[in-house]
Design an enzyme around this catalytic site. Structure first.
Site, mmCIF file in Angstrom:
data_model
loop_
_atom_site.group_PDB
_atom_site.id
_atom_site.type_symbol
_atom_site.label_atom_id
_atom_site.label_comp_id
_atom_site.label_asym_id
_atom_site.label_seq_id
_atom_site.Cartn_x
_atom_site.Cartn_y
_atom_site.Cartn_z
ATOM 1 N N ASP A 85 0.834 -1.207 0.000
ATOM 2 C CA ASP A 85 0.000 0.000 0.000
ATOM 3 C C ASP A 85 0.869 1.256 0.000
ATOM 4 O OD1 ASP A 85 0.917 -0.456 2.603
ATOM 5 O OD2 ASP A 85 -1.029 -0.149 3.570
ATOM 6 N N ASP B 66 6.708 3.837 3.558
ATOM 7 C CA ASP B 66 6.896 5.022 4.402
ATOM 8 C C ASP B 66 8.394 5.161 4.663
ATOM 9 O OD1 ASP B 66 6.414 7.146 6.067
ATOM 10 O OD2 ASP B 66 5.649 5.982 7.726
ATOM 11 N N ASP C 67 -5.440 2.461 6.723
ATOM 12 C CA ASP C 67 -6.230 2.728 7.917
ATOM 13 C C ASP C 67 -5.476 3.582 8.918
ATOM 14 O OD1 ASP C 67 -4.272 0.702 8.687
ATOM 15 O OD2 ASP C 67 -5.375 0.601 10.565
HETATM 16 P P1 IMP Z 1 7.409 1.532 6.688
HETATM 17 O O1 IMP Z 1 7.937 0.233 7.231
HETATM 18 O O2 IMP Z 1 7.800 2.709 7.533
HETATM 19 O O3 IMP Z 1 7.727 1.743 5.234
HETATM 20 O O4 IMP Z 1 5.831 1.454 6.869
HETATM 21 C C1 IMP Z 1 5.071 0.770 5.960
HETATM 22 C C2 IMP Z 1 3.708 0.424 6.491
HETATM 23 O O5 IMP Z 1 3.259 1.384 7.460
HETATM 24 C C3 IMP Z 1 2.693 0.472 5.381
HETATM 25 O O6 IMP Z 1 2.619 -0.754 4.708
HETATM 26 C C4 IMP Z 1 1.429 0.828 6.121
HETATM 27 O O7 IMP Z 1 0.808 -0.332 6.595
HETATM 28 C C5 IMP Z 1 1.899 1.685 7.278
HETATM 29 N N1 IMP Z 1 1.760 3.125 6.969
HETATM 30 C C6 IMP Z 1 2.752 4.023 6.760
HETATM 31 N N2 IMP Z 1 2.275 5.243 6.495
HETATM 32 C C7 IMP Z 1 0.930 5.115 6.525
HETATM 33 C C8 IMP Z 1 -0.158 6.048 6.305
HETATM 34 O O8 IMP Z 1 0.004 7.247 5.999
HETATM 35 N N3 IMP Z 1 -1.411 5.532 6.437
HETATM 36 C C9 IMP Z 1 -1.658 4.224 6.747
HETATM 37 N N4 IMP Z 1 -0.681 3.318 6.937
HETATM 38 C C10 IMP Z 1 0.601 3.772 6.834
HETATM 39 MG MG MG Z 2 1.159 -2.160 4.900
#
Ligand code: IMP
Ligand code: MG
Length: 204
Positions: A113, A116, A172
Site C-alpha cells: 500500500d 513510508d 487505515d
Molecule cells: P514503513 O515500514 O515505515 O515503510 O511502513 C510501511 C507500512 O506502514 C505500510 O505498509 C502501512 O501499513 C503503514 N503506513 C505508513 N504510512 C501510513 C499512512 O500514511 N497511512 C496508513 N498506513 C501507513
Molecule cells: Mg502495509
C-alpha cells in the site's frame, strides 16, 4: 434515536479521527491502477506472475491491480505487523501470517500500500529473496517523498506522497477508513479532557 437522520454515523469522522482533504480521488486511483496493470502486463508477457499482497493495507489496491493485469496471475498474501495501533512506526516488523505458496522459480511482484520509511519493504524483500524466486519486483501504490530505500528497488509505483498520514483505499488509522474509495489525509483531534459535570454544555 435511531430514526433521527442527524444521528447517523458520519463515515468521515470516527472518534478522534477525521478523514479530511482528498489526496488522491477515486477516479485518479482507477486510472493510475489501470496504467500500472498495463505496464505489468507488457513487462511480464508470456509469464505468470505471482502477486504477493501485504495485508491488510494492500488488499484493495491488489484487487483492482489484479483485474488490470491481462495475464494469468496467482495471488498470495502475508501479514506483517509494524505499526500497532498508532500512526508511528514501532520499528519492529513481525510476520503475522506467512505465505501459502512456494516462491521458488516464480516471478513475484510484492504489492504494498505505502512505502513510508521502507523498513517493512527492506525486511520483506530480504525475506522473500531467501525463498529463491526467479524474480522479485515491488509494486507500491504510494511512496513517501522521503523514503529511505534504494530507488532502484521501486519498480512500479502509483504516487509520491508527502508525510501526512493517509487513509482510505485499504489504508487505515487504528483500523478505520479502509473502505473509503479515495485516499485522504487524516486529522487527529487532541484527547478531550474528562467531562466536567459542573460545566453546563452550551447550546449548539
Ligand atoms: P514503513 O515500514 O515505515 O515503510 O511502513 C510501511 C507500512 O506502514 C505500510 O505498509 C502501512 O501499513 C503503514 N503506513 C505508513 N504510512 C501510513 C499512512 O500514511 N497511512 C496508513 N498506513 C501507513
Ligand atoms: Mg502495509
Amino acid at each position: 434515536m435511531a430514526s433521527d437522520p442527524s444521528a447517523a454515523p458520519d463515515p468521515l469522522t470516527v472518534g478522534r479521527y477525521t478523514a479530511s482533504s482528498v489526496m488522491v480521488s477515486a477516479a485518479d486511483l482507477k486510472a493510475r491502477v489501470q496504467a500500472l496493470g498495463e505496464e505489468i502486463t507488457a513487462d511480464y508477457a508470456g509469464r505468470e506472475p505471482l502477486l504477493v499482497g501485504v495485508l491488510k493495507g494492500a488488499f484493495m489496491f491488489m484487487s483492482d491491480l489484479a483485474r488490470a493485469i491481462d495475464l494469468p496471475v496467482e495471488f498470495d498474501f502475508m501479514a506483517v505487523s509494524s505499526y500497532g495501533h498508532s500512526t508511528r512506526s514501532s520499528g519492529v516488523v513481525r510476520i503475522v501470517k506467512d505465505l501459502d505458496l512456494d516462491l521458488a522459480g516464480r516471478d513475484v511482484i510484492l504489492v504494498e500500500d505505502i512505502i513510508d520509511s521502507g523498513l517493512t519493504l527492506n525486511y520483506l524483500r530480504r525475506n522473500l529473496l531467501a525463498r529463491n524466486p526467479a524474480s522479485l519486483e515491488v509494486c507500491a501504490l504510494l511512496v513517501r517523498e522521503n523514503h529511505k530505500v534504494d530507488e532502484s528497488i521501486l519498480r512500479y509505483e502509483g504516487y509520491r506522497v508527502p508525510s501526512d498520514f493517509l487513509v482510505g483505499y485499504g489504508l487505515d488509522v487504528d483500523e478505520k477508513f479502509r473502505n473509503l474509495p479515495d485516499i485522504r489525509i487524516v486529522d487527529v483531534a487532541p484527547e478531550e479532557p474528562a467531562d466536567d459535570p459542573t460545566v453546563a454544555s452550551s447550546p449548539a
